[in-house]
Design a protein around this motif. Structure first.
Motif, PDB file in Angstrom:
ATOM      1  N   LYS A 170       0.835  -1.203   0.000  1.00  0.00           N
ATOM      2  CA  LYS A 170       0.000   0.000   0.000  1.00  0.00           C
ATOM      3  C   LYS A 170       0.868   1.251   0.000  1.00  0.00           C
ATOM      4  CE  LYS A 170      -3.326   2.460   2.920  1.00  0.00           C
ATOM      5  NZ  LYS A 170      -4.101   2.412   4.193  1.00  0.00           N
ATOM      6  N   GLU A 171       1.940   1.244   0.817  1.00  0.00           N
ATOM      7  CA  GLU A 171       2.846   2.384   0.861  1.00  0.00           C
ATOM      8  C   GLU A 171       3.538   2.583  -0.481  1.00  0.00           C
ATOM      9  OE1 GLU A 171       5.541   1.909   4.076  1.00  0.00           O
ATOM     10  OE2 GLU A 171       4.005   2.044   5.646  1.00  0.00           O
ATOM     11  N   GLU A 172       3.933   1.437  -1.103  1.00  0.00           N
ATOM     12  CA  GLU A 172       4.583   1.546  -2.415  1.00  0.00           C
ATOM     13  C   GLU A 172       3.633   2.160  -3.438  1.00  0.00           C
ATOM     14  OE1 GLU A 172       6.192  -2.132  -3.725  1.00  0.00           O
ATOM     15  OE2 GLU A 172       7.349  -2.480  -1.899  1.00  0.00           O
ATOM     16  N   ILE A 173       2.377   1.694  -3.426  1.00  0.00           N
ATOM     17  CA  ILE A 173       1.392   2.224  -4.367  1.00  0.00           C
ATOM     18  C   ILE A 173       1.149   3.708  -4.088  1.00  0.00           C
ATOM     19  CG2 ILE A 173      -1.033   2.100  -5.082  1.00  0.00           C
ATOM     20  CD1 ILE A 173      -0.889  -0.925  -4.579  1.00  0.00           C
ATOM     21  N   MET A 174       1.033   4.063  -2.813  1.00  0.00           N
ATOM     22  CA  MET A 174       0.804   5.461  -2.466  1.00  0.00           C
ATOM     23  C   MET A 174       1.994   6.326  -2.876  1.00  0.00           C
ATOM     24  SD  MET A 174      -2.195   5.595  -1.403  1.00  0.00           S
ATOM     25  CE  MET A 174      -2.126   7.343  -0.965  1.00  0.00           C
ATOM     26  N   ASP A 268      -5.028   3.002 -19.581  1.00  0.00           N
ATOM     27  CA  ASP A 268      -6.095   2.001 -19.692  1.00  0.00           C
ATOM     28  C   ASP A 268      -5.763   0.727 -18.942  1.00  0.00           C
ATOM     29  OD1 ASP A 268      -7.646   3.661 -21.180  1.00  0.00           O
ATOM     30  OD2 ASP A 268      -6.997   2.855 -23.123  1.00  0.00           O
ATOM     31  N   ARG A 269      -4.499   0.355 -18.915  1.00  0.00           N
ATOM     32  CA  ARG A 269      -4.111  -0.868 -18.200  1.00  0.00           C
ATOM     33  C   ARG A 269      -4.364  -0.720 -16.706  1.00  0.00           C
ATOM     34  NH1 ARG A 269       1.902  -1.706 -20.096  1.00  0.00           N
ATOM     35  NH2 ARG A 269       1.812   0.556 -19.852  1.00  0.00           N
ATOM     36  N   LEU A 270      -4.116   0.461 -16.164  1.00  0.00           N
ATOM     37  CA  LEU A 270      -4.376   0.693 -14.747  1.00  0.00           C
ATOM     38  C   LEU A 270      -5.873   0.681 -14.472  1.00  0.00           C
ATOM     39  CD1 LEU A 270      -3.449   1.368 -11.922  1.00  0.00           C
ATOM     40  CD2 LEU A 270      -3.437   3.784 -12.550  1.00  0.00           C
ATOM     41  N   LEU A 271      -6.654   1.289 -15.369  1.00  0.00           N
ATOM     42  CA  LEU A 271      -8.101   1.289 -15.197  1.00  0.00           C
ATOM     43  C   LEU A 271      -8.639  -0.131 -15.215  1.00  0.00           C
ATOM     44  CD1 LEU A 271      -9.072   4.324 -17.445  1.00  0.00           C
ATOM     45  CD2 LEU A 271      -9.053   4.230 -14.956  1.00  0.00           C
ATOM     46  N   THR A 272      -8.076  -0.953 -16.098  1.00  0.00           N
ATOM     47  CA  THR A 272      -8.502  -2.361 -16.155  1.00  0.00           C
ATOM     48  C   THR A 272      -8.111  -3.091 -14.884  1.00  0.00           C
ATOM     49  OG1 THR A 272      -8.257  -2.366 -18.551  1.00  0.00           O
ATOM     50  CG2 THR A 272      -8.336  -4.506 -17.461  1.00  0.00           C
ATOM     51  N   GLU A 276     -10.003  -5.415 -11.462  1.00  0.00           N
ATOM     52  CA  GLU A 276      -9.636  -6.814 -11.279  1.00  0.00           C
ATOM     53  C   GLU A 276      -9.135  -7.039  -9.853  1.00  0.00           C
ATOM     54  OE1 GLU A 276      -6.757  -7.678 -14.223  1.00  0.00           O
ATOM     55  OE2 GLU A 276      -8.204  -7.754 -15.887  1.00  0.00           O
ATOM     56  N   GLN A 277      -8.897  -8.299  -9.539  1.00  0.00           N
ATOM     57  CA  GLN A 277      -8.394  -8.674  -8.215  1.00  0.00           C
ATOM     58  C   GLN A 277      -6.868  -8.571  -8.233  1.00  0.00           C
ATOM     59  OE1 GLN A 277     -10.219 -12.417  -8.476  1.00  0.00           O
ATOM     60  NE2 GLN A 277     -12.108 -11.804  -7.476  1.00  0.00           N
ATOM     61  N   LEU A 278      -6.365  -7.571  -7.543  1.00  0.00           N
ATOM     62  CA  LEU A 278      -4.929  -7.297  -7.602  1.00  0.00           C
ATOM     63  C   LEU A 278      -4.131  -8.110  -6.608  1.00  0.00           C
ATOM     64  CD1 LEU A 278      -4.863  -3.429  -8.087  1.00  0.00           C
ATOM     65  CD2 LEU A 278      -4.837  -5.244  -9.794  1.00  0.00           C
ATOM     66  N   VAL A 279      -4.764  -8.545  -5.536  1.00  0.00           N
ATOM     67  CA  VAL A 279      -4.048  -9.326  -4.526  1.00  0.00           C
ATOM     68  C   VAL A 279      -4.946 -10.460  -4.068  1.00  0.00           C
ATOM     69  CG1 VAL A 279      -4.813  -7.815  -2.654  1.00  0.00           C
ATOM     70  CG2 VAL A 279      -2.813  -9.251  -2.321  1.00  0.00           C
ATOM     71  N   SER A 280      -4.370 -11.631  -3.853  1.00  0.00           N
ATOM     72  CA  SER A 280      -5.135 -12.816  -3.461  1.00  0.00           C
ATOM     73  C   SER A 280      -4.483 -13.488  -2.270  1.00  0.00           C
ATOM     74  CB  SER A 280      -5.222 -13.811  -4.622  1.00  0.00           C
ATOM     75  OG  SER A 280      -5.846 -13.220  -5.742  1.00  0.00           O
ATOM     76  N   LEU A 281      -5.317 -14.133  -1.477  1.00  0.00           N
ATOM     77  CA  LEU A 281      -4.839 -14.873  -0.309  1.00  0.00           C
ATOM     78  C   LEU A 281      -4.902 -16.360  -0.629  1.00  0.00           C
ATOM     79  CD1 LEU A 281      -3.938 -14.806   2.672  1.00  0.00           C
ATOM     80  CD2 LEU A 281      -6.352 -14.980   3.308  1.00  0.00           C
ATOM     81  N   ILE A 306      -8.225 -17.529  -2.407  1.00  0.00           N
ATOM     82  CA  ILE A 306      -9.318 -16.606  -2.107  1.00  0.00           C
ATOM     83  C   ILE A 306      -8.839 -15.228  -2.527  1.00  0.00           C
ATOM     84  CG2 ILE A 306     -10.786 -15.602  -0.338  1.00  0.00           C
ATOM     85  CD1 ILE A 306     -10.476 -18.136   1.239  1.00  0.00           C
ATOM     86  N   SER A 307      -9.530 -14.609  -3.507  1.00  0.00           N
ATOM     87  CA  SER A 307      -9.093 -13.322  -4.031  1.00  0.00           C
ATOM     88  C   SER A 307      -9.776 -12.187  -3.294  1.00  0.00           C
ATOM     89  CB  SER A 307      -9.417 -13.233  -5.539  1.00  0.00           C
ATOM     90  OG  SER A 307      -8.687 -14.223  -6.241  1.00  0.00           O
ATOM     91  N   ILE A 308      -9.020 -11.118  -3.095  1.00  0.00           N
ATOM     92  CA  ILE A 308      -9.516  -9.957  -2.345  1.00  0.00           C
ATOM     93  C   ILE A 308      -9.196  -8.691  -3.148  1.00  0.00           C
ATOM     94  CG2 ILE A 308      -9.376  -8.655  -0.197  1.00  0.00           C
ATOM     95  CD1 ILE A 308      -8.411 -11.216   1.137  1.00  0.00           C
ATOM     96  N   ASN A 309     -10.190  -7.874  -3.439  1.00  0.00           N
ATOM     97  CA  ASN A 309      -9.955  -6.619  -4.143  1.00  0.00           C
ATOM     98  C   ASN A 309      -9.353  -5.599  -3.181  1.00  0.00           C
ATOM     99  OD1 ASN A 309     -11.008  -7.563  -6.542  1.00  0.00           O
ATOM    100  ND2 ASN A 309     -13.070  -6.912  -6.052  1.00  0.00           N
ATOM    101  N   ILE A 310      -8.387  -4.830  -3.672  1.00  0.00           N
ATOM    102  CA  ILE A 310      -7.851  -3.752  -2.854  1.00  0.00           C
ATOM    103  C   ILE A 310      -8.330  -2.400  -3.352  1.00  0.00           C
ATOM    104  CG2 ILE A 310      -5.814  -5.067  -2.232  1.00  0.00           C
ATOM    105  CD1 ILE A 310      -4.227  -3.336  -4.166  1.00  0.00           C
TER     106      ILE A 310
END
Length: 311
Positions: A170-174, A268-272, A276-281, A306-310
């Motif tokens: 999350k910090e990296e993305i921010m 567009d790739r980021l919007l797509t 989508e599910q970017l991180v999964s458990l 188990i996929s989780i949307n962030i």
């Protein structure tokens, strides 16, 4: 096994009761023990026992029974839970311990029913092996308990590690967003500075035209009322040329008098990816410690994703 005394619930001793009377719901103290049949008998039941029970019988007075036959406190293990009586038989057909009532009611037709006194001759050596087996199972139970506690600690530790990983990502993305924001703001500031300078020039040029032409208009009333024909001619000439100049100047300024719309254009790739599910458990079921001696972290297991949307 017949005994001279039975233990009560608090460790004291009470007289042994007649077994046949007990089956008739009577509490009669026993006076003798038939060592042949291993049964306690009162006087009346002894006479009936001699008459109706087949075979020869050996009777001993309760007080003469050897003290080494006194039972220890078995904590209820030697009592039938259905009838609350001492176990005296074992049914090999059903692998079941039996009291007198059990033997009479449930096991009369069984082919392998033996008195405990007859089969307990080698109980010491067998008991030693059984206790060792119990100790082995107890040791395994302790191992399973310890292993379970370790797994619980591992699960909790892994949870904190996963949370830390998510926070790190999350910090990296921010940071990426903040860097993009800084670049966009810097670029926007440059454009705004340029736009302000351009529009400032337009405004200044238009004000110059306005001032020049307004001065001519202020002379018009005085010249028209009191001016000579020459003055009127000069003013007319000047107005024509200044009007043409002012119109040409405004047309030139109008080319630079436009508004710039600044908008964001997302990749567009980021919007797509945001949809989508970017991180999964992923859950991996590893073999238990009882199944394998190998380190669980290196043993392949069953995966559950188990996929989780962030976003």
């Amino acid at each position: 096994m017949a005994t001279s005394e039975d233990h009560d619930s608090v460790g004291g001793k009470m007289p042994a009761m007649c077994d046949p009377c007990g089956r008739r719901k009577k509490t009669t103290p026993a006076g003798v023990v038939c060592s042949t049949c291993d049964v306690h008998l009162c006087g009346e039941c002894r006479n009936l026992h001699e008459i109706y029970a087949p075979g020869d019988h050996t009777f001993e007075a309760i007080d003469d029974v050897a003290m080494d036959n006194v039972l220890v406190d078995m904590q209820g293990l030697d009592l039938c839970s259905a009838h609350d009586k001492m176990f005296r038989y074992i049914c090999k057909d059903h692998e079941s311990l039996c009291c007198d009532d059990c033997q009479f009611d449930l096991h009369r037709t069984c082919t392998e029913v033996y008195k405990l006194t007859d089969v307990a001759t080698d109980a010491c050596s067998s008991l030693l092996r059984s206790v060792e087996e119990v100790q082995s199972v107890v040791s395994k139970a302790k191992y399973v308990i310890g292993n379970s506690k370790m797994h619980v600690q591992g699960v909790e530790g892994r949870k904190h590690k996963i949370i830390s990983e998510i926070d790190s990502k999350k910090e990296e993305i921010m940071k990426l967003f903040e860097a993009a924001k800084r670049r966009i703001v810097e670029d926007l500031d440059q454009h705004i500075t340029s736009d302000k300078a351009r529009l400032g020039n337009v405004e200044h040029g238009a004000e110059s035209v306005q001032v020049n032409l307004q001065n001519l208009m202020s002379l018009n009333e005085a010249v028209s009322k009191d001016g000579t024909d020459v003055e009127k001619f000069v003013l007319d000439f000047t107005c024509k040329h200044k009007s043409a100049w002012g119109l040409a100047k405004l047309m030139e300024l109008q080319k630079e008098n436009y508004n710039v719309q600044h908008t964001l254009e997302w990749n567009d790739r980021l919007l797509t990816a945001m949809n989508e599910q970017l991180v999964s458990l992923r859950h991996t079921e590893l073999p238990s410690a009882m199944d394998t001696p190998v380190d669980n972290d290196h043993v392949a297991g069953k995966d559950k994703l188990i996929s989780i949307n962030i976003f």
